[in-house]
Design an enzyme around this catalytic site. Structure first.
Site, PDB file in Angstrom:
ATOM      1  N   ASP A 170     -29.221  -5.623 -27.089  1.00 32.57           N
ATOM      2  CA  ASP A 170     -27.826  -5.467 -27.523  1.00 32.57           C
ATOM      3  C   ASP A 170     -27.655  -6.087 -28.911  1.00 32.57           C
ATOM      4  O   ASP A 170     -27.860  -7.282 -29.087  1.00 32.57           O
ATOM      5  CB  ASP A 170     -26.907  -6.170 -26.505  1.00 32.57           C
ATOM      6  CG  ASP A 170     -25.436  -6.001 -26.830  1.00 32.57           C
ATOM      7  OD1 ASP A 170     -25.088  -5.202 -27.726  1.00 32.57           O
ATOM      8  OD2 ASP A 170     -24.613  -6.677 -26.164  1.00 32.57           O
ATOM      9  N   GLY A 171     -27.276  -5.251 -29.867  1.00 32.11           N
ATOM     10  CA  GLY A 171     -26.999  -5.720 -31.226  1.00 32.11           C
ATOM     11  C   GLY A 171     -27.875  -5.048 -32.256  1.00 32.11           C
ATOM     12  O   GLY A 171     -29.095  -5.191 -32.225  1.00 32.11           O
ATOM     13  N   SER A 197     -21.663   1.227 -26.395  1.00 32.50           N
ATOM     14  CA  SER A 197     -20.774   0.076 -26.364  1.00 32.50           C
ATOM     15  C   SER A 197     -19.326   0.528 -26.570  1.00 32.50           C
ATOM     16  O   SER A 197     -18.945   0.978 -27.646  1.00 32.50           O
ATOM     17  CB  SER A 197     -21.191  -0.905 -27.464  1.00 32.50           C
ATOM     18  OG  SER A 197     -20.322  -2.011 -27.453  1.00 32.50           O
ATOM     19  N   HIS A 217     -20.833  -6.757 -19.789  1.00 35.11           N
ATOM     20  CA  HIS A 217     -21.453  -7.883 -20.496  1.00 35.11           C
ATOM     21  C   HIS A 217     -20.400  -8.988 -20.644  1.00 35.11           C
ATOM     22  O   HIS A 217     -19.504  -8.893 -21.475  1.00 35.11           O
ATOM     23  CB  HIS A 217     -21.933  -7.375 -21.867  1.00 35.11           C
ATOM     24  CG  HIS A 217     -22.571  -8.425 -22.707  1.00 35.11           C
ATOM     25  ND1 HIS A 217     -22.876  -8.223 -24.041  1.00 35.11           N
ATOM     26  CD2 HIS A 217     -22.982  -9.693 -22.426  1.00 35.11           C
ATOM     27  CE1 HIS A 217     -23.435  -9.316 -24.531  1.00 35.11           C
ATOM     28  NE2 HIS A 217     -23.505 -10.227 -23.579  1.00 35.11           N
ATOM     29  N   HIS A 224     -21.525   0.377 -21.698  1.00 30.33           N
ATOM     30  CA  HIS A 224     -21.575  -1.067 -21.979  1.00 30.33           C
ATOM     31  C   HIS A 224     -20.166  -1.579 -22.302  1.00 30.33           C
ATOM     32  O   HIS A 224     -19.538  -1.119 -23.252  1.00 30.33           O
ATOM     33  CB  HIS A 224     -22.513  -1.308 -23.166  1.00 30.33           C
ATOM     34  CG  HIS A 224     -22.791  -2.746 -23.447  1.00 30.33           C
ATOM     35  ND1 HIS A 224     -23.754  -3.466 -22.768  1.00 30.33           N
ATOM     36  CD2 HIS A 224     -22.233  -3.616 -24.331  1.00 30.33           C
ATOM     37  CE1 HIS A 224     -23.785  -4.705 -23.237  1.00 30.33           C
ATOM     38  NE2 HIS A 224     -22.871  -4.832 -24.186  1.00 30.33           N
ATOM     39  N   GLY A 276     -20.690 -11.508 -30.199  1.00 31.06           N
ATOM     40  CA  GLY A 276     -19.321 -11.695 -30.662  1.00 31.06           C
ATOM     41  C   GLY A 276     -18.773 -10.549 -31.487  1.00 31.06           C
ATOM     42  O   GLY A 276     -17.591 -10.237 -31.393  1.00 31.06           O
ATOM     43  N   PHE A 277     -19.621  -9.932 -32.290  1.00 30.72           N
ATOM     44  CA  PHE A 277     -19.119  -8.902 -33.203  1.00 30.72           C
ATOM     45  C   PHE A 277     -20.085  -7.725 -33.310  1.00 30.72           C
ATOM     46  O   PHE A 277     -21.298  -7.927 -33.283  1.00 30.72           O
ATOM     47  CB  PHE A 277     -18.912  -9.493 -34.609  1.00 30.72           C
ATOM     48  CG  PHE A 277     -17.946 -10.640 -34.617  1.00 30.72           C
ATOM     49  CD1 PHE A 277     -16.569 -10.417 -34.670  1.00 30.72           C
ATOM     50  CD2 PHE A 277     -18.410 -11.945 -34.547  1.00 30.72           C
ATOM     51  CE1 PHE A 277     -15.676 -11.476 -34.655  1.00 30.72           C
ATOM     52  CE2 PHE A 277     -17.519 -13.019 -34.533  1.00 30.72           C
ATOM     53  CZ  PHE A 277     -16.155 -12.782 -34.582  1.00 30.72           C
ATOM     54  N   ASP A 305     -18.083  -4.851 -23.308  1.00 30.43           N
ATOM     55  CA  ASP A 305     -18.117  -6.241 -23.765  1.00 30.43           C
ATOM     56  C   ASP A 305     -16.816  -6.950 -23.390  1.00 30.43           C
ATOM     57  O   ASP A 305     -15.737  -6.509 -23.767  1.00 30.43           O
ATOM     58  CB  ASP A 305     -18.269  -6.278 -25.292  1.00 30.43           C
ATOM     59  CG  ASP A 305     -19.691  -5.970 -25.728  1.00 30.43           C
ATOM     60  OD1 ASP A 305     -20.624  -6.555 -25.154  1.00 30.43           O
ATOM     61  OD2 ASP A 305     -19.863  -5.146 -26.650  1.00 30.43           O
TER      62      ASP A 305
HETATM   63  C1  DX5 Z   1     -22.279  -7.913 -29.466  1.00 32.05           C
HETATM   64  C2  DX5 Z   1     -21.825  -6.498 -29.189  1.00 32.05           C
HETATM   65  C3  DX5 Z   1     -22.417  -5.633 -30.253  1.00 32.05           C
HETATM   66  C4  DX5 Z   1     -22.004  -4.181 -30.335  1.00 32.05           C
HETATM   67  C5  DX5 Z   1     -23.174  -3.281 -30.573  1.00 32.05           C
HETATM   68  O1  DX5 Z   1     -21.723  -8.825 -28.644  1.00 32.05           O
HETATM   69  O2  DX5 Z   1     -22.205  -6.089 -27.890  1.00 32.05           O
HETATM   70  O3  DX5 Z   1     -23.766  -5.750 -30.160  1.00 32.05           O
HETATM   71  O4  DX5 Z   1     -21.222  -3.730 -29.347  1.00 32.05           O
HETATM   72  O5  DX5 Z   1     -23.001  -2.554 -31.695  1.00 32.05           O
HETATM   73  P1  DX5 Z   1     -23.753  -2.716 -33.130  1.00 32.05           P
HETATM   74  O6  DX5 Z   1     -24.703  -1.560 -33.204  1.00 32.05           O
HETATM   75  O7  DX5 Z   1     -22.636  -2.593 -34.084  1.00 32.05           O
HETATM   76  O8  DX5 Z   1     -24.431  -4.034 -33.193  1.00 32.05           O
HETATM   77 ZN    ZN Z   2     -22.662  -6.484 -25.439  1.00 37.40          ZN
END
Ligand code: DX5
Ligand code: ZN
Length: 221
Positions: free
Chosen positions: A176-177, A8, A66, A33, A142-143, A35
């Protein structure tokens, strides 16, 4: 279906982007990836169209874009993507999900529908012929740095069984996440094959980027 790693890019130190990309190329990383958040579909803002253009000039690694944006069909043509790239749109982001997915397909890319932890699998029933993969969000989008929503493990398993039963063995499942080293194994056993690597694996501060990638590969390959 072989397992793919998709780091990511929002977790990268941007002043070191060159070094990261070189490492990913050297390590034969499958996907990047990216975001995209619009501050409306999700609270946060992240990367945008210019960043995607820039990264396309930098590397030939396929992108895994994404889109966490409302009404993606109005903005899809602003984004630089093509053959081999994956592009995901969220089920709830538009009343015209079928149109959005087909706009991605017409550009030669691989359309994916993204499902939030609270979104049931059943919503994909009429989209099976229009997608190459499903993005199962294992945290709320989101995070970075959130904890796994545990019920999503069972969801991955049910989804894999459903797809196989319907004759769609080729549709891939991305997670993802909080795809940590430990969680990645459980997600793989449940049927996922594309793994978004974030702060809990490849970008973990506990070791170096190279060592983290090697560790992740040992689990997944
Ligand atoms: C959510 C993001 C996150 C992130 C993945 O929208 O896509 O999932 O980049 O990293 P971690 O491992 O911190 O969840
Ligand atoms: Zn993502």
């Amino acid at each position: 279906m072989h397992n793919k790693i998709s780091p990511s890019i929002m977790c990268v130190d941007f002043f070191e982007l060159d070094r990261y990309i070189k490492t990913f190329e050297h390590e034969n990383i499958d996907l990047l990836h990216i975001d995209i958040m619009d501050g409306s579909f999700v609270q946060n803002y992240t990367l945008g169209t210019d960043f995607i253009k820039a990264i396309k000039h930098k590397t030939n690694i396929a992108l895994d874009i994404h889109l966490m944006i409302n009404k993606p069909e109005n903005k899809l043509n602003w984004f630089d993507f093509g053959e081999n790239d994956y592009v995901s749109v969220h089920y709830e982001s538009t009343p015209h999900i079928h149109r959005a997915l087909n706009m991605i397909k017409e550009r030669g890319a691989k359309p994916m529908v993204a499902l939030n932890p609270g979104t049931p699998i059943s919503v994909i029933e009429n989209l099976l012929d229009d997608i190459d993969a499903i993005l199962v969000m294992t945290v709320n989008p989101g995070f970075a740095g959130q904890k796994l929503v545990k019920s999503t493990l069972k969801k991955i398993k049910s989804l894999r069984e459903y797809l196989d039963r319907e004759g769609h063995e080729n549709i891939e499942i991305e997670v993802d996440g909080n795809v940590s080293f430990e969680n990645a194994k459980l997600m793989m056993e449940s049927g996922a094959n594309i793994f978004v690597a974030g702060t809990s694996s490849v970008f973990s501060k506990e070791s170096t980027l190279n060592k983290n990638i090697e560790k992740f590969k040992e689990i997944l390959y």
